[in-house]
Design a protein around this motif. Structure first.
Motif, PDB file in Angstrom:
ATOM      1  N   ILE A  18       6.521 -13.615 111.523  1.00  0.00           N
ATOM      2  CA  ILE A  18       6.261 -14.265 112.808  1.00  0.00           C
ATOM      3  C   ILE A  18       7.565 -14.878 113.286  1.00  0.00           C
ATOM      4  N   ILE A  19       7.982 -14.557 114.488  1.00  0.00           N
ATOM      5  CA  ILE A  19       9.260 -15.038 115.013  1.00  0.00           C
ATOM      6  C   ILE A  19       8.983 -16.169 115.988  1.00  0.00           C
ATOM      7  N   GLY A  20       9.296 -17.383 115.571  1.00  0.00           N
ATOM      8  CA  GLY A  20       9.092 -18.560 116.403  1.00  0.00           C
ATOM      9  C   GLY A  20       8.048 -19.498 115.833  1.00  0.00           C
ATOM     10  N   ALA A  21       8.368 -20.802 115.774  1.00  0.00           N
ATOM     11  CA  ALA A  21       7.454 -21.812 115.227  1.00  0.00           C
ATOM     12  C   ALA A  21       7.060 -22.818 116.294  1.00  0.00           C
ATOM     13  N   GLY A  22       6.720 -22.291 117.474  1.00  0.00           N
ATOM     14  CA  GLY A  22       6.161 -23.124 118.523  1.00  0.00           C
ATOM     15  C   GLY A  22       4.651 -22.982 118.562  1.00  0.00           C
ATOM     16  N   ILE A  23       4.061 -23.224 119.729  1.00  0.00           N
ATOM     17  CA  ILE A  23       2.604 -23.120 119.862  1.00  0.00           C
ATOM     18  C   ILE A  23       2.107 -21.743 119.440  1.00  0.00           C
ATOM     19  N   SER A  24       2.768 -20.691 119.909  1.00  0.00           N
ATOM     20  CA  SER A  24       2.306 -19.334 119.620  1.00  0.00           C
ATOM     21  C   SER A  24       2.430 -18.988 118.144  1.00  0.00           C
ATOM     22  N   GLY A  25       3.564 -19.330 117.535  1.00  0.00           N
ATOM     23  CA  GLY A  25       3.805 -18.963 116.149  1.00  0.00           C
ATOM     24  C   GLY A  25       2.886 -19.664 115.172  1.00  0.00           C
ATOM     25  N   ILE A  26       2.683 -20.957 115.377  1.00  0.00           N
ATOM     26  CA  ILE A  26       1.794 -21.701 114.481  1.00  0.00           C
ATOM     27  C   ILE A  26       0.358 -21.238 114.669  1.00  0.00           C
ATOM     28  N   GLY A  27      -0.024 -20.983 115.923  1.00  0.00           N
ATOM     29  CA  GLY A  27      -1.364 -20.476 116.185  1.00  0.00           C
ATOM     30  C   GLY A  27      -1.597 -19.119 115.557  1.00  0.00           C
ATOM     31  N   ALA A  28      -0.588 -18.240 115.628  1.00  0.00           N
ATOM     32  CA  ALA A  28      -0.711 -16.915 115.012  1.00  0.00           C
ATOM     33  C   ALA A  28      -0.847 -17.030 113.497  1.00  0.00           C
ATOM     34  N   ALA A  29      -0.040 -17.904 112.896  1.00  0.00           N
ATOM     35  CA  ALA A  29      -0.109 -18.080 111.444  1.00  0.00           C
ATOM     36  C   ALA A  29      -1.504 -18.522 111.012  1.00  0.00           C
ATOM     37  N   TYR A  30      -2.085 -19.467 111.737  1.00  0.00           N
ATOM     38  CA  TYR A  30      -3.424 -19.947 111.379  1.00  0.00           C
ATOM     39  C   TYR A  30      -4.453 -18.826 111.460  1.00  0.00           C
ATOM     40  N   ARG A  31      -4.469 -18.115 112.582  1.00  0.00           N
ATOM     41  CA  ARG A  31      -5.478 -17.072 112.765  1.00  0.00           C
ATOM     42  C   ARG A  31      -5.298 -15.933 111.762  1.00  0.00           C
ATOM     43  N   ILE A  32      -4.055 -15.586 111.464  1.00  0.00           N
ATOM     44  CA  ILE A  32      -3.812 -14.484 110.528  1.00  0.00           C
ATOM     45  C   ILE A  32      -4.224 -14.866 109.114  1.00  0.00           C
ATOM     46  N   GLN A  33      -3.858 -16.066 108.668  1.00  0.00           N
ATOM     47  CA  GLN A  33      -4.215 -16.450 107.307  1.00  0.00           C
ATOM     48  C   GLN A  33      -5.713 -16.734 107.176  1.00  0.00           C
ATOM     49  N   GLN A  34      -6.336 -17.169 108.268  1.00  0.00           N
ATOM     50  CA  GLN A  34      -7.773 -17.412 108.247  1.00  0.00           C
ATOM     51  C   GLN A  34      -8.550 -16.104 108.128  1.00  0.00           C
ATOM     52  N   SER A 398      -3.355 -22.887 130.906  1.00  0.00           N
ATOM     53  CA  SER A 398      -2.645 -23.312 129.700  1.00  0.00           C
ATOM     54  C   SER A 398      -2.184 -22.119 128.864  1.00  0.00           C
ATOM     55  N   TRP A 399      -0.986 -22.231 128.340  1.00  0.00           N
ATOM     56  CA  TRP A 399      -0.394 -21.184 127.512  1.00  0.00           C
ATOM     57  C   TRP A 399      -1.301 -20.810 126.345  1.00  0.00           C
ATOM     58  N   THR A 400      -1.884 -21.803 125.707  1.00  0.00           N
ATOM     59  CA  THR A 400      -2.620 -21.581 124.472  1.00  0.00           C
ATOM     60  C   THR A 400      -3.896 -20.781 124.684  1.00  0.00           C
ATOM     61  N   LEU A 401      -4.442 -20.803 125.883  1.00  0.00           N
ATOM     62  CA  LEU A 401      -5.657 -20.036 126.127  1.00  0.00           C
ATOM     63  C   LEU A 401      -5.437 -18.562 125.805  1.00  0.00           C
ATOM     64  N   ARG A 402      -4.336 -17.997 126.308  1.00  0.00           N
ATOM     65  CA  ARG A 402      -4.069 -16.601 125.971  1.00  0.00           C
ATOM     66  C   ARG A 402      -3.447 -16.476 124.587  1.00  0.00           C
ATOM     67  N   ALA A 403      -2.612 -17.435 124.197  1.00  0.00           N
ATOM     68  CA  ALA A 403      -1.964 -17.344 122.885  1.00  0.00           C
ATOM     69  C   ALA A 403      -3.000 -17.245 121.774  1.00  0.00           C
ATOM     70  N   ASP A 404      -4.103 -17.994 121.895  1.00  0.00           N
ATOM     71  CA  ASP A 404      -5.118 -17.939 120.847  1.00  0.00           C
ATOM     72  C   ASP A 404      -5.874 -16.617 120.891  1.00  0.00           C
TER      73      ASP A 404
END
Length: 498
Positions: A18-34, A398-404
């Motif tokens: 995952i490239i980037g540890a902002g809203i998108s990167g942390i959100g991706a990490a959570y969903r992928i590991q979950q 909001s960015w996170t709506l699509r990011a999630d």
């Protein structure tokens, strides 16, 4: 992603990079590991801290221009009372979230990704990075770009005649110096976008006077830092239900404001003008400085808090000048009208520059790939590019709506691949003739300056980039994961990642 019970010859550093540890990167990490606890992942962050844009931007007044309930993660509710949050508080929330969910230990800081090459024989991405200034190579099966859409290093800087002659500091908000002292000084902010609008009320607290110089007016939407309706809904028991109702209220507000603006622009103009008239002095020339030539949401609306921007003008601490720069001299700005604005500090809030995939050079089997020449599939995969996703938020919400939604879709794709033993997957348009339309249907300066900086959008699904969370959420629920997709297995078997 794995082929079990084989002798392995290729060993990735992680299943997912995952490239980037902002809203998108942390959100991706959570969903992928979950969704895929059997897969390993690593987050590569070029900066020394979590936060992405919320760590980069440190200018006075930095805050979200969306409500924080829809900007925060649905799986980690925002607990503070604000409905609109300041930048430092958002960054703290991201860090606390990463630590709470055991994501932090997967982050490799001070790591800049330079290039990524896909090897079709092994179904592996080879990623060239610099870590603490040293060049190194990493390998992964899947790349998730959580890099946003703009250039972190090079903001937009127009060539103003005479700028080099100015005797005081010249600052762009994207690279705000921590030691800048503007106390008791005359400050000119060039620009009228979200950055300038949020910055002015913060600057007036210490500056002698602040002038916002704009070429043309911008629509301002007034909101509340703490919203009484949202607070009431959040108190409804049980706590999860109350929070969800408050989240839904904010979502409906976003959808309604955007919908009314697009369907009834004249009404929206009148309402926005009425708010400005309410806050500003009786004889203030509202139609000179706050009457744009375009309709609401032709460009993104700028958020002000409880009229704070207007209040700064009313108090005489700030003013707005609508004109163009002729040239800059040692002590200020000379305008096309012949007027001048004296200044001790000049802030060029002139915007950003679009950039696809964080500027990383992409190739497949050594052959260069230009993202701008590829269509986007379901708003996060690239045509004929294997095992790669890119997260980009909405322009009208909001960015996170699509990011999630993106993070969940990628997590589902990875689970599908793992369940079927696939080691690669990519969307394929084939011989279908696909008309192209702008991926971002908005007349913002940064879009008009670089209309072909981002990947292409088609005109119908699944190749159509749209900015409608409701329709996207419905599509996600009924998603056909194999639609227009190609799946397969590597020629050379893979090794288990650590």
């Amino acid at each position: 992603m794995r082929q079990h019970d084989q002798e392995f010859s290729v060993r990735p550093d992680a299943d997912v990079l995952i490239i980037g540890a902002g809203i998108s990167g942390i959100g991706a990490a959570y969903r992928i590991q979950q969704r895929n606890p059997q897969l390993s992942y690593r987050i590569l962050e070029r900066r020394s801290r979590i936060g992405g844009t919320w760590d980069l931007h440190r200018y006075p007044g930095i805050r979200s221009d969306s409500d924080i309930l829809t900007l925060s993660y649905p799986w980690e509710p925002w607990t503070r009372p604000e409905n609109v949050a300041d930048g430092p508080d958002i960054r703290d929330y991201l860090e606390d979230t990463a630590r709470k969910h055991d994501i932090y230990r997967h982050i490799q800081f001070d790591t800049r990704v330079l290039s990524a090459d896909w090897d079709s024989a092994t179904d592996t991405w080879t990623v060239q990075v610099t870590h603490d200034g040293q060049a190194t190579t990493l390998r992964g099966r899947f790349l998730f770009f959580a890099t946003g859409y703009y250039d972190y290093d090079h903001p937009f800087r127009p060539e103003f005649p005479g700028l080099a002659d100015f005797a005081g500091p010249v600052v762009h908000p994207q690279h705000w110096p921590e030691d800048l002292d503007y106390t008791g000084k005359r400050v000119v902010v060039v620009g009228s976008g979200a950055t300038a609008i949020s910055m002015v009320p913060a600057l007036v607290r210490d500056a002698a006077h602040v002038t916002m110089l704009q070429r043309s007016p911008t629509y301002l939407l007034s909101g509340q830092r703490v919203n009484s309706v949202v607070q009431f809904l959040r108190r409804i028991p049980p706590r999860r239900l109350g929070y969800r109702l408050a989240w839904l209220y904010n979502l409906l507000f976003i959808v309604t404001v955007y919908g009314v603006a697009r369907k009834a622009p004249k009404l929206s103009r009148r309402l926005i003008r009425a708010v400005a008239k309410y806050y500003l002095p009786k004889d203030y020339p509202v139609d000179v400085h706050f009457k744009p030539s375009y309709d609401p949401w032709d460009q993104r609306l700028c958020l002000i808090l409880s009229g704070d921007f207007y209040e700064a003008i009313k108090a005489g601490r700030a003013d707005v000048v609508t004109d163009q720069i002729d040239h800059i001299d040692t002590t200020g700005v000379v305008l096309k009208s012949g007027e001048r604005i004296d200044a001790d500090v000049l802030i060029t809030a002139t915007g950003l520059q679009l950039q696809a995939l964080g500027g990383v050079d992409l190739s497949i089997d050594g052959e260069e790939i230009k993202p701008q020449e590829r269509f986007v599939y379901k708003e996060h995969l690239l045509e004929d590019v294997p095992n790669l996703a890119w997260c980009v938020g909405y322009i009208n919400a909001s960015w996170t709506l699509r990011a999630d939604l993106t993070a969940r879709a990628v997590a589902d794709l990875l689970a599908h691949m793992d369940a079927h033993g696939y080691t690669h997957a990519y969307p394929h348009l084939g011989d279908v003739v696909m008309p192209e339309k702008p991926a971002w249907d908005i007349n913002a300066g940064y879009v008009k300056r670089a209309p072909h900086a981002l990947p292409k959008s088609g005109t119908h699904r699944p190749w159509n980039v749209r900015h409608n969370y409701v329709l996207d959420a419905i599509d996600h629920r009924f998603d056909r994961i194999e639609e227009s997709m190609v799946f397969g297995r590597a020629k050379v078997p893979e090794a288990r990642s650590a």
